[in-house]
Design an enzyme around this catalytic site. Structure first.
Site, PDB file in Angstrom:
ATOM      1  CG  LEU A   5       5.543  56.185   4.120  1.00  0.00           C
ATOM      2  CD1 LEU A   5       6.877  56.557   3.500  1.00  0.00           C
ATOM      3  CD2 LEU A   5       4.569  55.759   3.029  1.00  0.00           C
ATOM      4  CE  LYS A  55      10.475  58.566  17.195  1.00  0.00           C
ATOM      5  NZ  LYS A  55      11.445  58.849  16.138  1.00  0.00           N
ATOM      6  CG  ASP A  92      14.448  56.937  15.115  1.00  0.00           C
ATOM      7  OD1 ASP A  92      13.855  56.307  14.222  1.00  0.00           O
ATOM      8  OD2 ASP A  92      13.854  57.553  16.021  1.00  0.00           O
ATOM      9  N   GLY A 119      13.697  66.334  18.304  1.00  0.00           N
ATOM     10  CA  GLY A 119      13.699  64.898  18.582  1.00  0.00           C
ATOM     11  C   GLY A 119      14.577  64.095  17.644  1.00  0.00           C
ATOM     12  CG  LEU A 222      16.481  63.139   9.431  1.00  0.00           C
ATOM     13  CD1 LEU A 222      17.882  63.153   8.914  1.00  0.00           C
ATOM     14  CD2 LEU A 222      16.447  63.575  10.873  1.00  0.00           C
TER      15      LEU A 222
END
Ligand code: NAP
Length: 282
Positions: A5, A55, A92, A119, A222
């Site tokens: 998104l 990441k 995040d 993660g 989440l």
């Protein structure tokens, strides 16, 4: 990556901000990560987000890391440095905390349970460590990932900081911890639209453990597809306050754009609307 998104949210914001930039999703293999970063630097890229599974690997390729990215060992936002190379940061954590703190500013003396230790759980736990609850329990299904997860996030914390408590998902204490929790965060993919019945129950930790949930417990999933998830639906029927992961996604994107543009006022509403519109069409 193909259903990210981020491009729709970021491009909607860039348009309103009058910035002549474009945000696009680029697939990248682990082997190509270093050369892709070099190439983007060479063409004057103003910033990038990096998502799973890169990441952690990308944090090793940054010339400079923010203290938070260093603590997490994970980077999702890169900004070019004036003398070359990339600065790595992690938005995040800010994204996760934003909706939580907006409605519940004080988490001290509160008990939190985090389900999953992958993660995204790293950002969740780091965020919770910063708001100082009295207890943080991390529930995992495998000791070999749960124990190193907790010790790495405990490392370097002040001696008076809250201790992370690892708990295996078959531990007899689990029921009590859930019942006493002020906040439970689901960081597993259980309940996502792509979750199949043959992959196990649609609720994290199974069905039964949520039967005696207290209405004062805040549930934070989440996941944002579907909205709400089966777990949040169960919480709603029990009178719990619930949050899904959409606001975290929007707020981590807004925090990244703030860094790339140097502009504080980001049109977060525009980003949220663009994300919601895209979700309703998918
Ligand atoms: P991840 O690194 O793969 O971690 C997933 C965690 O869930 C691991 O601890 C894994 O345990 C556990 N798990 C997976 N399947 C399980 C099962 N059937 N039973 C029990 N535990 C299970 O994934 P992630 O990147 O953290 O993402 C997790 C979820 O968060 C995804 O749904 C993702 O879409 C969402 N997410 C949302 C945002 C947002 O902005 N809203 C950001 C990031 C992620 P093992 O280690 O034992 O496999």
């Amino acid at each position: 990556m193909s259903h990210s998104l981020s491009p729709v949210m970021q491009n909607a914001a860039l348009k309103v901000m009058g910035l002549d930039w474009s945000f696009m999703a680029l697939p990248c293999s682990a082997d190509d990560l270093a050369s892709v970063l070099k190439g983007l630097e060479a063409v004057g890229c103003r910033g990038l987000n990096v998502t799973i599974p890169h990441k952690q690997a990308v944090s090793l390729l940054c010339k400079e890391l923010s203290p938070l990215a260093q603590r997490l060992g994970a980077v999702n936002t890169l900004t070019p440095l004036p003398r070359g190379g990339w600065h790595g940061h992690n938005t995040d954590v800010e994204g996760f905390l934003a909706p939580l703190l907006q409605n519940h500013p004080d988490w001290s003396e509160r008990r939190a349970v985090v389900v999953g230790c992958g993660g995204s759980a790293r950002a969740v736990v780091a965020g919770l460590q910063d708001v100082n609850p009295s207890e943080i329990t991390i529930v995992g299904r495998r000791a070999e990932t749960l124990e190193p997860f907790c010790s790495s996030l405990q490392q370097g914390r002040p001696t008076n900081a809250v201790r992370l408590q690892p708990l295996l998902n078959n531990d007899p204490q689990l029921q009590t911890r859930i019942q006493q929790a002020d906040l439970v965060v689901n960081t597993t993919p259980i309940g996502m639209s792509s979750h199949q019945p043959d992959q196990g129950p649609a609720l994290p930790l199974g069905e039964d453990i949520w039967n005696n949930l207290s209405a004062h417990t805040v549930l934070y999933d989440l996941i944002y597809t579907p909205r709400p998830t089966p777990w949040l639906q169960r919480g709603e029927t029990l009178g719990c306050r619930t949050y899904d992961g959409l606001e975290m996604l929007v707020q981590q994107g807004a925090a990244a754009l703030r860094r790339w543009s140097g502009i504080d006022e980001i049109p977060v509403d525009v980003m949220r609307k663009a994300a919601l519109k895209n979700l309703s069409h998918s």
